[in-house]
Design a protein around this motif. Structure first.
Motif, mmCIF file in Angstrom:
data_model
loop_
_atom_site.group_PDB
_atom_site.id
_atom_site.type_symbol
_atom_site.label_atom_id
_atom_site.label_comp_id
_atom_site.label_asym_id
_atom_site.label_seq_id
_atom_site.Cartn_x
_atom_site.Cartn_y
_atom_site.Cartn_z
ATOM 1 N N ALA A 135 0.617 -1.217 -0.014
ATOM 2 C CA ALA A 135 0.089 -0.072 0.026
ATOM 3 C C ALA A 135 0.972 1.153 0.744
ATOM 4 O O ALA A 135 2.295 1.412 0.105
ATOM 5 N N ARG A 136 0.573 2.651 -0.010
ATOM 6 C CA ARG A 136 0.756 3.499 -0.185
ATOM 7 C C ARG A 136 -0.297 4.574 -0.080
ATOM 8 O O ARG A 136 -1.269 4.341 -0.838
ATOM 9 N N ALA A 137 0.512 5.690 0.810
ATOM 10 C CA ALA A 137 -0.599 6.863 1.483
ATOM 11 C C ALA A 137 0.820 8.407 0.946
ATOM 12 O O ALA A 137 2.089 8.324 1.020
ATOM 13 N N ALA A 138 0.043 9.098 -0.331
ATOM 14 C CA ALA A 138 0.519 9.884 -1.046
ATOM 15 C C ALA A 138 0.322 11.257 -0.486
ATOM 16 O O ALA A 138 -0.627 11.343 0.220
ATOM 17 N N THR A 139 1.864 12.071 -0.479
ATOM 18 C CA THR A 139 1.274 14.048 -0.015
ATOM 19 C C THR A 139 1.466 14.393 -0.476
ATOM 20 O O THR A 139 3.125 14.339 -0.905
ATOM 21 N N ASN A 140 1.714 15.810 -0.520
ATOM 22 C CA ASN A 140 2.189 17.308 -1.101
ATOM 23 C C ASN A 140 2.632 17.343 -0.292
ATOM 24 O O ASN A 140 4.153 17.976 -0.680
ATOM 25 N N GLY A 141 3.752 16.692 0.957
ATOM 26 C CA GLY A 141 4.462 17.543 1.647
ATOM 27 C C GLY A 141 5.874 16.108 2.150
ATOM 28 O O GLY A 141 6.102 15.483 1.366
ATOM 29 N N TYR A 142 5.989 16.356 3.065
ATOM 30 C CA TYR A 142 6.826 15.843 3.576
ATOM 31 C C TYR A 142 6.918 15.472 4.636
ATOM 32 O O TYR A 142 6.357 15.291 6.761
ATOM 33 N N PHE A 143 6.789 13.790 4.721
ATOM 34 C CA PHE A 143 6.976 13.389 5.929
ATOM 35 C C PHE A 143 8.414 12.817 6.452
ATOM 36 O O PHE A 143 9.064 11.931 6.045
ATOM 37 N N ALA A 144 8.218 12.770 7.904
ATOM 38 C CA ALA A 144 9.172 13.131 8.444
ATOM 39 C C ALA A 144 10.030 12.261 9.874
ATOM 40 O O ALA A 144 11.105 11.671 9.925
ATOM 41 N N GLY A 145 8.705 11.569 10.667
ATOM 42 C CA GLY A 145 9.467 11.014 11.477
ATOM 43 C C GLY A 145 8.271 10.321 11.671
ATOM 44 O O GLY A 145 7.000 10.559 10.983
ATOM 45 N N VAL B 147 2.188 9.253 11.516
ATOM 46 C CA VAL B 147 3.805 9.998 10.673
ATOM 47 C C VAL B 147 3.072 11.910 10.950
ATOM 48 O O VAL B 147 1.929 11.899 11.092
ATOM 49 N N MET B 148 4.599 12.107 11.603
ATOM 50 C CA MET B 148 4.724 13.622 11.641
ATOM 51 C C MET B 148 5.274 13.772 10.617
ATOM 52 O O MET B 148 6.453 13.797 10.531
ATOM 53 N N THR B 149 4.690 15.245 9.647
ATOM 54 C CA THR B 149 4.710 16.091 8.519
ATOM 55 C C THR B 149 5.993 17.439 9.340
ATOM 56 O O THR B 149 6.060 17.381 10.425
ATOM 57 N N ASP B 150 6.442 17.563 7.823
ATOM 58 C CA ASP B 150 8.049 18.893 8.605
ATOM 59 C C ASP B 150 7.192 20.342 9.138
ATOM 60 O O ASP B 150 7.507 21.141 8.951
ATOM 61 N N ASP B 151 5.508 19.851 8.873
ATOM 62 C CA ASP B 151 4.766 21.369 8.896
ATOM 63 C C ASP B 151 3.861 21.049 10.225
ATOM 64 O O ASP B 151 3.006 21.977 10.258
ATOM 65 N N HIS B 152 3.807 20.029 11.249
ATOM 66 C CA HIS B 152 4.000 20.041 12.072
ATOM 67 C C HIS B 152 2.809 19.418 12.264
ATOM 68 O O HIS B 152 1.437 19.804 12.968
ATOM 69 N N ARG B 153 2.271 18.926 11.710
ATOM 70 C CA ARG B 153 0.671 17.883 11.314
ATOM 71 C C ARG B 153 0.865 16.158 11.895
ATOM 72 O O ARG B 153 1.839 15.503 11.171
ATOM 73 N N LEU B 154 0.019 15.608 12.627
ATOM 74 C CA LEU B 154 0.107 13.987 13.086
ATOM 75 C C LEU B 154 -0.893 13.352 12.315
ATOM 76 O O LEU B 154 -1.213 13.881 12.630
ATOM 77 N N ILE B 155 -0.604 12.715 11.327
ATOM 78 C CA ILE B 155 -1.514 12.075 10.810
ATOM 79 C C ILE B 155 -1.375 10.186 11.434
ATOM 80 O O ILE B 155 -0.558 9.759 11.410
ATOM 81 N N VAL B 156 -2.723 10.032 11.162
ATOM 82 C CA VAL B 156 -2.418 8.390 12.156
ATOM 83 C C VAL B 156 -3.661 7.948 10.647
ATOM 84 O O VAL B 156 -4.287 7.952 10.037
ATOM 85 N N PHE B 157 -2.996 6.688 10.772
ATOM 86 C CA PHE B 157 -3.277 5.627 9.461
ATOM 87 C C PHE B 157 -3.428 4.288 10.011
ATOM 88 O O PHE B 157 -2.934 3.692 11.061
ATOM 89 N N ASP B 158 -4.306 3.684 9.408
ATOM 90 C CA ASP B 158 -4.431 1.956 9.490
ATOM 91 C C ASP B 158 -3.302 1.351 8.763
ATOM 92 O O ASP B 158 -2.258 2.342 8.106
ATOM 93 N N VAL B 159 -3.244 0.114 9.375
ATOM 94 C CA VAL B 159 -2.314 -0.670 8.783
ATOM 95 C C VAL B 159 -2.470 -0.944 7.583
ATOM 96 O O VAL B 159 -1.566 -1.513 6.519
ATOM 97 N N ASN B 160 -3.720 -0.237 6.584
ATOM 98 C CA ASN B 160 -3.528 -0.542 4.888
ATOM 99 C C ASN B 160 -3.619 1.555 4.633
ATOM 100 O O ASN B 160 -3.641 1.659 3.188
ATOM 101 N N LEU B 161 -2.561 2.034 5.109
ATOM 102 C CA LEU B 161 -2.770 2.979 5.358
ATOM 103 C C LEU B 161 -3.883 3.663 4.497
ATOM 104 O O LEU B 161 -3.585 4.750 4.041
ATOM 105 N N ARG B 162 -4.671 2.945 5.291
ATOM 106 C CA ARG B 162 -6.095 4.466 5.464
ATOM 107 C C ARG B 162 -6.299 5.536 6.466
ATOM 108 O O ARG B 162 -6.038 5.145 7.626
ATOM 109 N N ARG B 163 -6.568 6.783 5.962
ATOM 110 C CA ARG B 163 -6.211 8.001 6.919
ATOM 111 C C ARG B 163 -7.646 8.128 7.926
ATOM 112 O O ARG B 163 -8.190 7.977 7.592
#
Length: 319
Positions: free
Chosen positions: A176-186, A196-212
């Protein structure tokens, strides 16, 4: 204290009663009282990440081998005297090795980075055995660089960086993959969820299939103290309850840099019944004063993330 002018310590790992610290041109070992035991210096490369299987240290780095040419370098070293056991190098065009992880299911090493020109870099992932023998090369075709990798209990790998996150099986098959226009930094993997933490200070939560599943936006809190656009994220860590994000940021109102640390607490999942739609994310915002900062309570369907303080530990560097 161990430092010379402009030296940087970039990564560390604790193995038993020893602390191993990686930095510019040096690998250091300490006891847990920070007494220096051993050091290896004068490396002619740029070490980026260190990890251990409990028997050896494995170090990912990149080194110059000529004008405008670099290559990946992976080292295997003994824990007691830091002596070199084996070296692996890889030389695709314009390559940088930025992270190393050990797959818990296979014990294989996953090396994460990029290849290509400065104008057109692409993700590159190499999988080695613990004798540093190459097993796989993965090229997902994503522009930019892969930054890091975390694993789940089944040995699936979640590789993140510029452009998103990709899930691989333990054998290197893309799942699976999840795309973003930004940068996942950690990122950290906890209880069948990927944070997943972005470089613009957002914490995004995914399930194991990378559904947001949802998002915690820290930008408003962070912007009170630092210039949000000028932030270099260094590490993300998890202690079993709280995600910590550490980096360097430009302070507001001063031409100076400081440390920025955010603490995001993960609490027991809360479930609620909803009628249609059945897939929903409910965000409830409450305000609580914690050390002078607002606290956000974000309730997600099947997951609760609490910004325990968006703890902004900003410390000016010494002049």
């Amino acid at each position: 204290t161990y430092t010379t002018y402009n030296d940087l310590l970039s990564h560390c790992v604790v193995v038993g009663d020893r602390l191993y610290v990686l930095g510019d041109w040096a690998l250091l070992s300490f006891d847990l009282d920070l007494n220096l035991l051993k050091q290896v210096s004068n490396w002619y490369d740029w070490p980026s990440s260190v990890i251990s299987d409990g028997k050896y240290l494995y170090i990912a780095s990149w080194e110059y081998i000529g004008k405008d040419d670099t290559r990946w370098r992976v080292e295997k070293r003994r824990l007691d005297d830091l002596s070199l056991v084996a070296v692996y190098t890889s030389n695709p065009e314009g390559d940088l090795a930025l992270d190393i992880g050990i797959n818990p299911a296979t014990s294989h090493l996953w090396i994460i980075g990029s290849e290509g020109t400065a104008e057109d870099p692409r993700w590159r992932i190499e999988v080695l055995d613990r004798d540093l023998v190459l097993l796989l090369v993965l090229k997902p075709g994503i522009w930019g660089g892969a930054q890091g990798v975390v694993f789940d209990e089944n040995g699936n790998a979640y590789v993140y960086g510029d452009g998103g996150v990709v899930k691989y099986s333990r054998d290197g098959k893309e799942l699976a993959r999840a795309a973003t226009n930004g940068y996942f930094a950690g990122a950290v993997y906890v209880d069948s969820k990927l944070y997943v933490m972005t470089d613009d200070h957002r914490l995004i939560v995914f399930d194991v299939n990378l559904r947001r599943l949802g998002e915690v936006d820290l930008r408003q809190e962070v912007a009170k103290r630092v210039n949000v656009e000028m932030f270099d994220m260094l590490r993300v860590a998890f202690d079993g309850e709280t995600i910590y994000v550490a980096g360097v940021a430009m302070l507001k109102g001063a031409f100076d840099e400081g440390w920025l640390v955010s603490a995001i607490q993960i609490t027991t999942p809360t479930y609620q019944t909803v009628t249609p739609p059945t897939q929903t994310v409910t965000i409830t915002q409450t305000t609580q004063i914690l050390s002078g900062f607002d606290s956000l309570l974000v309730a997600l369907a099947a997951v609760v993330v609490v910004v325990a303080s968006v703890f902004l530990a900003v410390k000016r560097r010494r002049k």
